[in-house]
Design an enzyme around this catalytic site. Sequence first.
Site, PDB file in Angstrom:
ATOM      1  N   PRO A   1       1.117  -6.214   9.042  1.00 28.29           N
ATOM      2  CA  PRO A   1       1.225  -6.206  10.512  1.00 28.29           C
ATOM      3  C   PRO A   1       2.667  -5.882  10.903  1.00 28.29           C
ATOM      4  O   PRO A   1       3.610  -6.433  10.322  1.00 28.29           O
ATOM      5  CB  PRO A   1       0.849  -7.640  10.900  1.00 28.29           C
ATOM      6  CG  PRO A   1       0.126  -8.200   9.718  1.00 28.29           C
ATOM      7  CD  PRO A   1       0.716  -7.526   8.523  1.00 28.29           C
TER       8      PRO A   1
ATOM      9  N   GLU B   1       5.391  -5.359 -11.287  1.00 28.14           N
ATOM     10  CA  GLU B   1       5.530  -3.893 -11.158  1.00 28.14           C
ATOM     11  C   GLU B   1       6.830  -3.456 -11.823  1.00 28.14           C
ATOM     12  O   GLU B   1       6.964  -2.318 -12.269  1.00 28.14           O
ATOM     13  CB  GLU B   1       5.509  -3.468  -9.692  1.00 28.14           C
ATOM     14  CG  GLU B   1       4.137  -3.549  -9.075  1.00 28.14           C
ATOM     15  CD  GLU B   1       4.107  -2.957  -7.677  1.00 28.14           C
ATOM     16  OE1 GLU B   1       3.769  -1.773  -7.537  1.00 28.14           O
ATOM     17  OE2 GLU B   1       4.441  -3.683  -6.720  1.00 28.14           O
TER      18      GLU B   1
HETATM   19  C1  ZJS Z   1       4.064   3.398  -3.852  1.00 27.86           C
HETATM   20  C2  ZJS Z   1       3.974   2.661  -5.094  1.00 27.86           C
HETATM   21  C3  ZJS Z   1       5.176   2.520  -5.925  1.00 27.86           C
HETATM   22  C4  ZJS Z   1       2.795   2.111  -5.394  1.00 27.86           C
HETATM   23  C5  ZJS Z   1       2.672   0.942  -6.211  1.00 27.86           C
HETATM   24  N1  ZJS Z   1       2.023  -0.001  -5.438  1.00 27.86           N
HETATM   25  C6  ZJS Z   1       2.607  -0.708  -4.450  1.00 27.86           C
HETATM   26  N2  ZJS Z   1       3.476  -1.664  -4.765  1.00 27.86           N
HETATM   27  C7  ZJS Z   1       3.989  -2.456  -3.775  1.00 27.86           C
HETATM   28  N3  ZJS Z   1       3.721  -2.302  -2.481  1.00 27.86           N
HETATM   29  C8  ZJS Z   1       2.897  -1.308  -2.151  1.00 27.86           C
HETATM   30  C9  ZJS Z   1       2.308  -0.452  -3.117  1.00 27.86           C
HETATM   31  N4  ZJS Z   1       1.542   0.442  -2.468  1.00 27.86           N
HETATM   32  C10 ZJS Z   1       1.630   0.145  -1.150  1.00 27.86           C
HETATM   33  N5  ZJS Z   1       2.464  -0.887  -0.953  1.00 27.86           N
HETATM   34  C11 ZJS Z   1       2.842  -1.535   0.332  1.00 27.86           C
HETATM   35  O1  ZJS Z   1       1.897  -1.148   1.318  1.00 27.86           O
HETATM   36  C12 ZJS Z   1       2.546  -0.489   2.408  1.00 27.86           C
HETATM   37  C13 ZJS Z   1       1.636   0.612   2.956  1.00 27.86           C
HETATM   38  O2  ZJS Z   1       0.487   0.084   3.585  1.00 27.86           O
HETATM   39  P1  ZJS Z   1       0.529  -0.729   4.986  1.00 27.86           P
HETATM   40  O3  ZJS Z   1       1.638  -0.141   5.813  1.00 27.86           O
HETATM   41  O4  ZJS Z   1       0.785  -2.164   4.632  1.00 27.86           O
HETATM   42  O5  ZJS Z   1      -0.825  -0.511   5.585  1.00 27.86           O
HETATM   43  C14 ZJS Z   1       3.842   0.036   1.808  1.00 27.86           C
HETATM   44  O6  ZJS Z   1       4.846   0.197   2.767  1.00 27.86           O
HETATM   45  C15 ZJS Z   1       4.199  -1.064   0.807  1.00 27.86           C
HETATM   46  O7  ZJS Z   1       4.832  -2.130   1.448  1.00 27.86           O
END
Ligand code: ZJS
Length: 371
Positions: free
Chosen positions: A107, A235
């Site tokens: 959010p 990670e």
């Molecule tokens: C990109 C990557 C290194 C992928 C590994 N996996 C991830 N690790 C940690 N946080 C993540 C990952 N993929 C998405 N997110 C989180 O999800 C957000 C995107 O979806 P949303 O804005 O929450 O709707 C990103 O800004 C980040 O905070």
Amino acid sequence: MEKEEEEMREWCLALPKVELHAHLNGSVRDSTLLELAKQLGDKGVIVFEDVKDVIMKNGRSLPECFQLFELYHILTTDHDTVTRITKEVVEDFAMENVVYLEIRTTPKNNEAKGMTKQSYMNAVIKGLKAVEAVEVVLFDSNSRTDKPLTCAPSSELGGDVSKKKIYVKLLLSIDRRETTLAALDTVNLAMEMKDQGVIGIDLSGNPVVGEWETYLPALERAKQLGIPITVHCGEVANRKEIQAVLDFCPQRLGHVCCLNDDEWKKLKSLMIPVEICLTSNVMTGGAPSLELHHFADLYNVKHPLSLCTDDSGLFSTSLSNEYYLVASTFGLSKAELFQLAQDAVEFVFAGDEVKKTLRELFRRAEKELTT
Ligand SMILES: CC(C)=CCNc1ncnc2c1ncn2[C@@H]1O[C@H](COP(=O)(O)O)[C@@H](O)[C@H]1O
Ligand SMILES: [Zn+2]
């Protein structure tokens, strides 16, 4: 494509699937991102050609992925766009036979756009209700809400039986860049929106940013309130944090890439279900290759796990593709893949009513798909 591969891909598509780890903004279609970028380019907010190259680039490092999220967030900042991407993401998952979906999203406050965390989430829920191509079941039938099924009515309640049906639940993500207070706000919001499909809390964001101690008070509060929690864990090889996360013992863990021998032992003894994201881990370097991914080890010792996409848009994958990759890389049979998909039902954050329905759905599908 070889005939066998094609047949297996179709089978994986037909398989009913449960998706437990999908970030909303990371699941947006490239075509939508490009369209939004074009609109902002026309308004002079961004330079379209630069953005186009970033979106279309193949193979990205972990820091590059997080830069890309910054761009995604510029493109998806207004309420209407949040509504649109939510609608599309749900439709895309439903179209590939995902029958239960937990979408997680952070959010966001954005004063310039008149956005608060609450209004952001309202825009997400509006998107869920806007889905027409499939029937979205947002709330449990035993939910305390006045209008249990504010989306299309469930087929059991006399709705359109020809439509695909998908259960959708929401997890609120705490971003690692947030302060303790901001993280607490998110947990409070999750509590307030508990009758609107919000079912859990996630901790995510750039793993080299922030400290576990910053989010701990919010996660403790969620625990006290009985809100299920999932944490992005390992990670990167942050020994102190991995240890602390395992000690905290969330209901589920995402990734678990960089664990050492002792941490593996501890994870296995705790039996915490793991959200496995094969493509994501290989593309961002969390796993050296598909063949050497820790899925094999966890699967062989029968550790609870479920296959997930993480960011299907960003990594150009789908949940069907993740099942196909498991079949082609580790040689699982159709019966074993079916079992894997079915087992994920036990790790959903939804209540017993939903689980019961899903178990029944898998029972009905089993004969058709495995004989
Ligand atoms: C990109 C990557 C290194 C992928 C590994 N996996 C991830 N690790 C940690 N946080 C993540 C990952 N993929 C998405 N997110 C989180 O999800 C957000 C995107 O979806 P949303 O804005 O929450 O709707 C990103 O800004 C980040 O905070
Ligand atoms: Zn993730």
